[in-house]
Design a protein around this motif. Structure first.
Motif, PDB file in Angstrom:
ATOM      1  N   ARG A   3       0.521  -1.737  -0.200  1.00 23.26           N
ATOM      2  CA  ARG A   3      -0.006  -0.261   0.141  1.00 23.26           C
ATOM      3  C   ARG A   3       1.071   1.248  -0.385  1.00 23.26           C
ATOM      4  N   GLN A   4       0.330   2.191  -0.481  1.00 24.68           N
ATOM      5  CA  GLN A   4       1.063   3.580  -0.366  1.00 24.68           C
ATOM      6  C   GLN A   4       0.718   4.352  -0.022  1.00 24.68           C
ATOM      7  N   GLY A 399      -0.422  18.312   9.340  1.00 26.66           N
ATOM      8  CA  GLY A 399      -0.759  18.529   7.295  1.00 26.66           C
ATOM      9  C   GLY A 399      -1.453  17.008   7.464  1.00 26.66           C
ATOM     10  N   GLY A 400      -1.500  16.399   6.316  1.00 35.79           N
ATOM     11  CA  GLY A 400      -1.935  14.702   6.140  1.00 35.79           C
ATOM     12  C   GLY A 400      -2.262  14.310   5.167  1.00 35.79           C
ATOM     13  N   GLY A 401      -3.132  13.039   3.910  1.00 36.18           N
ATOM     14  CA  GLY A 401      -2.519  12.289   2.935  1.00 36.18           C
ATOM     15  C   GLY A 401      -3.908  11.555   3.103  1.00 36.18           C
ATOM     16  N   VAL A 402      -3.450  10.398   2.067  1.00 35.83           N
ATOM     17  CA  VAL A 402      -4.518   9.483   1.748  1.00 35.83           C
ATOM     18  C   VAL A 402      -4.098   8.243   1.844  1.00 35.83           C
ATOM     19  N   VAL A 403      -4.489   7.459   2.476  1.00 35.70           N
ATOM     20  CA  VAL A 403      -3.699   6.185   2.171  1.00 35.70           C
ATOM     21  C   VAL A 403      -5.072   5.546   1.522  1.00 35.70           C
ATOM     22  N   LYS A 404      -3.956   4.645   0.888  1.00 29.68           N
ATOM     23  CA  LYS A 404      -4.626   3.467  -0.268  1.00 29.68           C
ATOM     24  C   LYS A 404      -4.126   2.060  -0.205  1.00 29.68           C
ATOM     25  N   ARG A 429      -7.355  15.424   9.942  1.00 28.42           N
ATOM     26  CA  ARG A 429      -8.862  14.561  10.453  1.00 28.42           C
ATOM     27  C   ARG A 429      -8.803  13.102   8.922  1.00 28.42           C
ATOM     28  N   LYS A 430      -9.054  13.157   7.911  1.00 28.15           N
ATOM     29  CA  LYS A 430      -8.653  12.598   6.915  1.00 28.15           C
ATOM     30  C   LYS A 430      -7.796  11.433   7.080  1.00 28.15           C
ATOM     31  N   LEU A 431      -6.294  11.731   7.468  1.00 26.48           N
ATOM     32  CA  LEU A 431      -5.091  10.780   7.338  1.00 26.48           C
ATOM     33  C   LEU A 431      -6.056  10.286   8.593  1.00 26.48           C
ATOM     34  N   ALA A 432      -6.435  10.674   9.817  1.00 23.92           N
ATOM     35  CA  ALA A 432      -6.187   9.363  10.795  1.00 23.92           C
ATOM     36  C   ALA A 432      -7.282   8.262  10.666  1.00 23.92           C
ATOM     37  N   PHE A 433      -8.885   9.003   9.623  1.00 23.54           N
ATOM     38  CA  PHE A 433      -9.699   7.957   8.838  1.00 23.54           C
ATOM     39  C   PHE A 433      -8.901   7.309   8.102  1.00 23.54           C
ATOM     40  N   GLU A 434      -8.533   7.390   7.200  1.00 23.99           N
ATOM     41  CA  GLU A 434      -7.356   6.225   6.854  1.00 23.99           C
ATOM     42  C   GLU A 434      -6.280   6.008   7.257  1.00 23.99           C
ATOM     43  N   LYS A 436      -7.337   4.390  10.120  1.00 26.35           N
ATOM     44  CA  LYS A 436      -7.832   3.357  10.403  1.00 26.35           C
ATOM     45  C   LYS A 436      -8.227   2.339  10.049  1.00 26.35           C
ATOM     46  N   LYS A 437      -8.682   2.978   8.993  1.00 24.34           N
ATOM     47  CA  LYS A 437      -9.545   2.123   7.688  1.00 24.34           C
ATOM     48  C   LYS A 437      -9.168   1.020   7.271  1.00 24.34           C
ATOM     49  N   ALA A 438      -7.460   1.769   7.163  1.00 26.37           N
ATOM     50  CA  ALA A 438      -6.480   0.545   6.922  1.00 26.37           C
ATOM     51  C   ALA A 438      -6.112  -0.520   7.967  1.00 26.37           C
ATOM     52  N   GLY A 439      -6.164  -0.151   9.243  1.00 23.37           N
ATOM     53  CA  GLY A 439      -6.042  -1.409   9.732  1.00 23.37           C
ATOM     54  C   GLY A 439      -5.182  -1.210  11.013  1.00 23.37           C
ATOM     55  N   VAL A 440      -4.444  -0.239  10.894  1.00 16.71           N
ATOM     56  CA  VAL A 440      -3.218   0.687  11.617  1.00 16.71           C
ATOM     57  C   VAL A 440      -3.960   0.230  13.253  1.00 16.71           C
ATOM     58  N   ASN A 441      -3.668  -0.159  14.303  1.00 14.06           N
ATOM     59  CA  ASN A 441      -4.255  -0.358  15.838  1.00 14.06           C
ATOM     60  C   ASN A 441      -3.790   0.713  16.859  1.00 14.06           C
ATOM     61  N   SER A 442      -2.632   1.724  15.717  1.00 11.90           N
ATOM     62  CA  SER A 442      -3.003   2.946  17.362  1.00 11.90           C
ATOM     63  C   SER A 442      -2.717   4.348  16.310  1.00 11.90           C
ATOM     64  N   VAL A 443      -3.809   4.547  16.413  1.00  6.38           N
ATOM     65  CA  VAL A 443      -3.919   5.931  15.825  1.00  6.38           C
ATOM     66  C   VAL A 443      -4.612   7.366  16.397  1.00  6.38           C
TER      67      VAL A 443
END
Length: 476
Positions: A3-4, A399-404, A429-434, A436-443
């Motif tokens: 993933r990138q 800052g943020g970004g989109v985790v695909k 906020r979107k970075l934190a959401f993405e 978590k959605k990608a499966g990161v246990n601690s955000v």
């Protein structure tokens, strides 16, 4: 499939250091640091709320390349913090002034230093008092060198010369003050470096640099410092205050050691260093802090801090709360390295930086942390997603970004910190959401009321290091 993270292509990308005149960059940096210092000492909530409005304007003007207007807003924010009951119109005028030295790196035999007093911007409601005076003082440490210059300010620009006598190889401070009778209206300081036989020494160094052996961190650092010193000697205005006399002596010694087949940097040396790290197939300029703990030769935790758009490797050391990250790292005995973000960033570069630093100072590979602001936040996250096993934790500020996609990062902790008044708030906020959605246990996510894009770093760094401390204690 790996993933990138996709870095957003927004107007931030329009900003690069080459877009600005260096004189403007230096003066803007001076005013930003002064504003940060005022923020650090002002805890009144109302004063900060008023100042934030000017800081938000400064950010927009900065990215619009309107540097004089950005400087005006930074000063307005600082005056709100320093004088909650309104500064005088005389003070507003005085704060708009700056002194430009003819050169910041001179031969020690020089007997005078031309300078210009001018206005960085037209001060709103500023009024020049008829009795205003300029005082320019040369200092070495706290010792006054020679006789201070004084003159009444009649018209601007004011062009004159500071008399010099008996200079030695040293880095001095030039302090200018705007006075009304005996009252100080405004003051600022900048570095002036002097060294004997400057031209001859630079020529000899160039000859030695031309004969350097194959690429290494020592050889590339010496070459880069020589190029920087030559630019300073040619009267180029640096983006920040640099100890050029110290760096010249350091470069001379480094070139001798490299010519003899020995290394110079690292080896237990402590302090701050401007380096050019040799990475596989490329190089990257960095600024590095080796704490006093580096003398022990033991493996030390490492923080890699990535600056925002328009900054450089100097930003975390000279700005972001007057180098607060360096103070926090030194107190813990941790290594700190800040790479230049505009110099060929790739998501795998941070991992290569770890290896390059480890050749100079032993790195505790279980305790390597990433931090980044704005553009640097996106770069930090991209670096972590590219090589997650190399890092113990990531802090993204403003800052943020989109985790695909994000294979292998479930166990890597992330901390997203942003000001409630930050234009990057939604992206954070979107970075934190993405994540978590990608499966990161601690955000973790934290927002700071009445904080915007410029001061989020200095405001949040204590929390960032508390996070890093917690993670460091978990490691075996």
């Amino acid at each position: 499939m790996k993933r990138q993270i996709m870095l957003p292509l927004c107007w931030l990308a329009l900003l690069c250091s080459t877009a600005f005149a260096q004189a403007d960059r230096f003066e803007l940096g001076q005013r930003l640091r002064a504003c940060e210092a005022a923020w650090e000492t002002q805890y009144n909530g109302e004063s900060r709320r008023v100042a934030v409005n000017h800081l938000k304007q400064a950010v927009q003007l900065f990215f619009g390349l309107k540097l004089s207007e950005a400087a005006r807003e930074l000063d307005a924010a600082r005056m709100d913090l320093r004088w909650p009951n309104e500064p005088t119109n005389f003070a507003r005028w005085a704060e708009s002034l700056f002194v430009k030295l003819d050169s910041r790196f001179i031969d020690a035999a020089a007997t005078e230093l031309p300078f210009t007093l001018g206005a960085a911007y037209q001060a709103p409601d500023g009024i020049q008092p008829q009795a205003a005076r300029l005082r320019v003082t040369l200092l070495r440490g706290k010792q006054v060198i020679g006789k201070p210059y004084e003159s009444k300010i009649s018209t601007l620009p004011l062009n004159d010369k500071l008399a010099l006598k008996g200079l030695s190889d040293a880095d001095y401070t030039v302090r200018h003050e705007i006075l009304l009778n005996d009252k100080l209206l405004a003051a600022s300081e900048q570095t002036l470096s002097a060294t004997a036989n400057l031209k001859t020494r630079l020529e000899r160094l160039q000859q030695a640099a031309n004969a350097l052996p194959q690429l290494s961190t020592d050889s590339e650092s010496a070459r880069a410092l020589l190029a920087l010193l030559d630019q300073l000697a040619q009267k180029t205005v640096p983006e920040t205050n640099l100890p050029a006399a110290r760096l010249l002596a350091e470069t001379e010694t480094a070139l001798k050691e490299v010519a003899l087949g020995r290394g110079f940097y690292g080896q237990g040396k402590t302090g701050q260093f401007w380096l050019t790290l040799a990475l596989p197939g490329t190089t990257v300029p960095v600024r590095l802090l080796a704490p006093q703990a580096a003398k022990s030769g033991k493996r030390l935790p490492l923080v890699i801090a990535m600056h925002g758009a328009g900054g450089s490797e100097n930003m975390f050391f000279d700005g972001y709360g007057l180098g607060k990250i360096a103070t926090l790292s030194e107190a813990r005995g941790w290594l700190l390295v800040t790479p230049r973000g505009s110099a060929g960033f790739t998501p795998t570069r941070a991992a290569a930086i770890i290896d390059a630093v480890d050749k100079l100072y032993p790195v505790d590979r279980q305790r390597v942390f990433l931090a980044g602001h704005s553009m640097g936040a996106g770069q930090a996250v991209a670096s972590a997603l590219a090589t997650p096993a190399r890092f113990a934790g990531v802090a993204a500020l403003g800052g943020g970004g989109v985790v695909k996609e994000a294979d292998g990062i479930a166990g890597l902790p992330f901390y997203i910190l942003v000001g409630a008044q930050d234009f990057a708030y939604a992206g954070a906020r979107k970075l934190a959401f993405e994540l978590k959605k990608a499966g990161v246990n601690s955000v973790r996510f934290r927002e700071y009321p009445d904080v915007e894009h410029l001061v989020i770093v200095q405001e949040a760094l204590p929390d960032v290091f508390a996070f890093f401390d917690e993670l460091a204690q978990r490691q075996p």
